[in-house]
Design a protein around this motif. Structure first.
Motif, mmCIF file in Angstrom:
data_model
loop_
_atom_site.group_PDB
_atom_site.id
_atom_site.type_symbol
_atom_site.label_atom_id
_atom_site.label_comp_id
_atom_site.label_asym_id
_atom_site.label_seq_id
_atom_site.Cartn_x
_atom_site.Cartn_y
_atom_site.Cartn_z
ATOM 1 N N ASP A 139 0.601 -0.917 0.370
ATOM 2 C CA ASP A 139 0.436 0.054 -0.312
ATOM 3 C C ASP A 139 0.419 1.023 0.216
ATOM 4 O O ASP A 139 0.400 2.523 0.202
ATOM 5 N N LYS A 140 2.316 1.087 -0.411
ATOM 6 C CA LYS A 140 2.439 2.201 -0.300
ATOM 7 C C LYS A 140 3.120 3.160 -1.885
ATOM 8 O O LYS A 140 2.468 2.661 -2.995
ATOM 9 N N CYS A 141 4.101 3.568 -2.205
ATOM 10 C CA CYS A 141 4.414 4.090 -3.133
ATOM 11 C C CYS A 141 5.301 4.021 -4.126
ATOM 12 O O CYS A 141 6.537 4.428 -3.330
ATOM 13 N N TYR A 142 5.264 3.403 -5.495
ATOM 14 C CA TYR A 142 6.206 2.541 -5.908
ATOM 15 C C TYR A 142 6.495 3.757 -7.132
ATOM 16 O O TYR A 142 6.582 3.174 -8.500
ATOM 17 N N PRO A 143 7.303 4.233 -7.313
ATOM 18 C CA PRO A 143 7.725 5.199 -8.081
ATOM 19 C C PRO A 143 8.360 3.921 -9.683
ATOM 20 O O PRO A 143 8.625 4.391 -10.793
ATOM 21 N N LEU A 144 9.615 3.113 -9.299
ATOM 22 C CA LEU A 144 9.943 2.446 -10.457
ATOM 23 C C LEU A 144 8.852 1.895 -11.369
ATOM 24 O O LEU A 144 9.294 1.235 -11.927
ATOM 25 N N LEU A 145 8.034 1.573 -10.330
ATOM 26 C CA LEU A 145 6.745 0.742 -11.395
ATOM 27 C C LEU A 145 6.149 2.099 -11.890
ATOM 28 O O LEU A 145 5.239 1.543 -13.501
ATOM 29 N N ASP A 146 5.887 2.908 -11.493
ATOM 30 C CA ASP A 146 5.075 4.050 -12.514
ATOM 31 C C ASP A 146 6.024 4.435 -13.707
ATOM 32 O O ASP A 146 5.797 4.415 -14.908
ATOM 33 N N TYR A 147 7.222 3.947 -14.341
ATOM 34 C CA TYR A 147 8.274 4.258 -15.226
ATOM 35 C C TYR A 147 8.859 2.946 -15.816
ATOM 36 O O TYR A 147 9.385 2.797 -16.833
#
Length: 228
Positions: A139-147
């Protein structure tokens, strides 16, 4: 309404370090970097950390370093472990960390969570999980997935930024799948053989631990690497 505080959990391995560089490059909101130092990291992790600290200071990003309440090797060898049935102490020390007994990870997660609960603001926690590790997301934020950055791409990106993770002239990611604690029980046979062949001073430490804790992989380490 609570304001937001943006915090990146960074171990200074390839994925979290790639995430940090990406956040800085894209100028995404970032107030703090948190590093949990187990006390059992490869020496190069601290060197990579030290390369980043001036950049964080330049950007006015807070750096926080957390540590276990008890030293890692005290927990491994001497911490009183209570029986769930009787409540009494049934052994001293958790033993090898990894497999079904990842006590080091438990302490790390608890320490970071406690630190973040100390803020009045709502915390957005960045975590460096790569696109090919989606089974680990929560349930956290995953910047690597965004890119859509894979582990391989994270490593290449970090090399471009000048990181190498050198130990005795060896780039650790050339011989290890993951640069976790040097004594992690989750290391596979190939990684253990790589330590044996390329990093003798760490191999000597593993043998010293084995002499006290017993076999790491169900058989002596030298047998493990000889049949790899």
């Amino acid at each position: 309404m609570k304001t937001l505080r943006f915090v990146a959990s960074v171990s200074f391995g390839k994925d979290s370090l790639a995430m940090l560089h990406l956040l800085l490059e894209q100028r995404r909101s970032l107030d703090e970097v948190v590093f949990y130092d187990t006390g059992a990291e490869f020496d190069c992790i601290y060197r990579e950390r030290d390369r980043i600290l001036p950049l964080l200071e330049e950007r006015h990003i807070k750096y926080t370093e957390l540590h276990p309440a008890e030293p890692f090797f005290y927990q491994m060898f001497a911490h009183p472990v209570h029986s769930r049935k009787t409540g009494g102490v049934h052994k001293h020390g958790y033993g090898w960390c990894g497999g079904s007994c990842r006590w080091g990870t438990t302490y790390k997660n608890l320490a970071i969570a406690k630190h973040l609960r100390g803020y009045q603001e709502k915390v957005v926690q960045y975590v460096g999980i790569a696109a090919d590790e989606k089974n680990r997301i929560g349930d956290k934020c995953y910047p690597l997935l965004d890119y859509n950055m894979t582990e391989r791409e994270c490593l290449a990106y970090c090399y471009e930024q000048g990181h190498e993770w050198l130990e005795d002239g060896v780039r650790l990611y050339d011989v290890l799948d993951r640069v976790s604690c040097w004594c992690c029980r989750n290391k596979n046979r190939k990684e253990l053989k790589a330590i044996h062949d390329n990093l003798p001073r760490y191999w000597e430490r593993l043998e010293a631990l084995e002499a006290v804790l017993g076999n790491m992989k169900g058989k002596p380490l030298n047998e493990v690497v000889s049949c790899s």
